[in-house]
Design a protein around this motif. Structure first.
Motif, PDB file in Angstrom:
ATOM      1  N   GLU A  44      42.304  30.662   9.936  1.00 47.82           N
ATOM      2  CA  GLU A  44      42.330  31.800   9.019  1.00 47.82           C
ATOM      3  C   GLU A  44      43.761  32.268   8.799  1.00 47.82           C
ATOM      4  N   ASN A  45      44.089  32.577   7.556  1.00 48.40           N
ATOM      5  CA  ASN A  45      45.333  33.278   7.241  1.00 48.40           C
ATOM      6  C   ASN A  45      45.060  34.249   6.091  1.00 48.40           C
ATOM      7  N   HIS A  46      46.103  34.829   5.519  1.00 44.45           N
ATOM      8  CA  HIS A  46      45.903  35.852   4.491  1.00 44.45           C
ATOM      9  C   HIS A  46      45.304  35.281   3.207  1.00 44.45           C
ATOM     10  N   ASN A  47      45.257  33.959   3.101  1.00 43.52           N
ATOM     11  CA  ASN A  47      44.666  33.326   1.919  1.00 43.52           C
ATOM     12  C   ASN A  47      43.188  33.002   2.092  1.00 43.52           C
ATOM     13  N   GLY A  48      42.649  33.257   3.288  1.00 43.47           N
ATOM     14  CA  GLY A  48      41.232  33.005   3.486  1.00 43.47           C
ATOM     15  C   GLY A  48      40.931  32.162   4.710  1.00 43.47           C
ATOM     16  N   ILE A  49      39.732  31.593   4.708  1.00 42.57           N
ATOM     17  CA  ILE A  49      39.223  30.814   5.838  1.00 42.57           C
ATOM     18  C   ILE A  49      39.214  29.332   5.466  1.00 42.57           C
ATOM     19  N   PHE A  50      39.691  28.522   6.401  1.00 47.17           N
ATOM     20  CA  PHE A  50      39.721  27.070   6.214  1.00 47.17           C
ATOM     21  C   PHE A  50      38.904  26.428   7.341  1.00 47.17           C
ATOM     22  N   PRO A  51      37.638  26.065   7.106  1.00 44.44           N
ATOM     23  CA  PRO A  51      36.866  25.378   8.148  1.00 44.44           C
ATOM     24  C   PRO A  51      37.546  24.053   8.508  1.00 44.44           C
ATOM     25  N   HIS A  52      37.557  23.719   9.788  1.00 46.26           N
ATOM     26  CA  HIS A  52      38.169  22.456  10.200  1.00 46.26           C
ATOM     27  C   HIS A  52      37.493  21.265   9.535  1.00 46.26           C
ATOM     28  N   SER A  53      36.207  21.421   9.224  1.00 42.94           N
ATOM     29  CA  SER A  53      35.489  20.319   8.569  1.00 42.94           C
ATOM     30  C   SER A  53      36.083  19.989   7.202  1.00 42.94           C
ATOM     31  N   SER A  54      36.771  20.972   6.587  1.00 47.39           N
ATOM     32  CA  SER A  54      37.371  20.716   5.272  1.00 47.39           C
ATOM     33  C   SER A  54      38.625  19.849   5.373  1.00 47.39           C
ATOM     34  N   PHE A  55      39.170  19.713   6.591  1.00 55.24           N
ATOM     35  CA  PHE A  55      40.340  18.857   6.789  1.00 55.24           C
ATOM     36  C   PHE A  55      39.948  17.417   7.124  1.00 55.24           C
ATOM     37  N   VAL A  56      38.780  17.256   7.745  1.00 51.73           N
ATOM     38  CA  VAL A  56      38.360  15.934   8.223  1.00 51.73           C
ATOM     39  C   VAL A  56      38.158  14.982   7.048  1.00 51.73           C
ATOM     40  N   GLY A  57      38.729  13.792   7.171  1.00 57.54           N
ATOM     41  CA  GLY A  57      38.629  12.792   6.118  1.00 57.54           C
ATOM     42  C   GLY A  57      39.720  12.893   5.069  1.00 57.54           C
ATOM     43  N   ARG A  58      40.486  13.979   5.094  1.00 59.22           N
ATOM     44  CA  ARG A  58      41.586  14.133   4.143  1.00 59.22           C
ATOM     45  C   ARG A  58      42.802  13.337   4.602  1.00 59.22           C
ATOM     46  N   LYS A  59      43.601  12.905   3.650  1.00 64.78           N
ATOM     47  CA  LYS A  59      44.831  12.205   3.987  1.00 64.78           C
ATOM     48  C   LYS A  59      45.911  13.217   4.358  1.00 64.78           C
ATOM     49  N   PHE A  60      46.766  12.826   5.305  1.00 66.91           N
ATOM     50  CA  PHE A  60      47.890  13.683   5.652  1.00 66.91           C
ATOM     51  C   PHE A  60      48.766  13.886   4.421  1.00 66.91           C
ATOM     52  N   GLY A  61      49.176  15.135   4.205  1.00 70.11           N
ATOM     53  CA  GLY A  61      49.958  15.482   3.027  1.00 70.11           C
ATOM     54  C   GLY A  61      49.129  16.093   1.915  1.00 70.11           C
TER      55      GLY A  61
END
Length: 235
Positions: A44-61
């Motif tokens: 979480e930061n001031h821009n909202g919530i980022f579930p870790h599942s939203s990062f999985v499978g994404r390419k670095f960068g």
């Protein structure tokens, strides 16, 4: 608790993020944050919530948006240089230009056995650990117990505790040998260190202990800000 995958540590890492990876998130306000990707976790930061599942499978960068789509972060592969930028400065630290000189001049490489004192904020320790893996080891010593606990926690989060042993010790009085075993192997370091790095107020008091554990033709690096310290070490 999920541990970092070795792919996130070794050089031949895969290009996509998975659970257990230790990554760096970069936001548009130039903020860098280290995060261990876990199932059910969220950032979480001031821009909202980022579930870790939203990062999985994404390419670095890649850019990843928050649930509310109000903001985004870039997900970066973790490195010792980024760690130096992210870490909490419990002491003054070394940065990449100085670290690279230390690693080069001490001939540190995969398989090297290295001794360091003191650990401080762990900036150099992390770079040494990533340099000597997977067959080498860093034994780092720190006289401040709170800094030891913080460093141990960070090394474990990065999956580097397999390659870095951080010990609470006054090396000026007690030297560099340990009383315990690691993975069934004795930790007597006599004549085993390929390199020793000293960043101490009175480094000349540690030279006898350093000589005991340093291999023949091993390398000693003393990092001192004052010429008086350098003179006492050399004389």
């Amino acid at each position: 608790e999920s541990q970092p995958d070795m792919n996130s540590i070794c050089k031949n890492a895969i290009d996509t993020v998975d659970y257990g990876d230790f990554v760096v998130l970069y936001s548009h306000d130039k903020m860098l944050v280290e995060v261990s990707i876990t199932r059910g976790g969220k950032y979480e930061n001031h821009n909202g919530i980022f579930p870790h599942s939203s990062f999985v499978g994404r390419k670095f960068g890649e850019k990843v948006y928050s649930e509310s789509m109000r903001g985004s972060v870039y997900i970066l592969r973790h490195s010792s240089t980024l760690h130096t930028t992210c870490l909490s400065h419990r002491t003054q630290i070394l940065y990449a230009p100085d670290i690279s000189i230390v690693l080069f001049q001490c001939d540190m490489k995969s398989g090297s056995i290295v001794v360091e004192s003191g650990t401080g904020s762990g900036s150099l320790s992390t770079s040494i650990g990533k340099t000597v893996l997977p067959t080498g080891h860093l034994y780092t010593f720190e006289f401040n117990e709170q800094r030891v606990k913080m460093a141990q926690k960070e090394f474990k989060a990065m999956g580097m505790d397999k390659f870095i042993t951080c010990t609470h010790r006054d090396v000026l009085a007690d030297g560099f040998n340990l009383d315990t075993e690691i993975d069934g192997e004795p930790t007597n370091l006599d004549d085993k260190a390929d390199a020793i790095f000293l960043d101490l107020p009175s480094p000349w008091k540690a030279l006898g202990h350093a000589h005991k554990v340093l291999k023949h033709n091993g390398r000693l690096c003393n990092f001192s800000p004052c010429i008086e310290q350098v003179q006492k070490v050399c004389l």
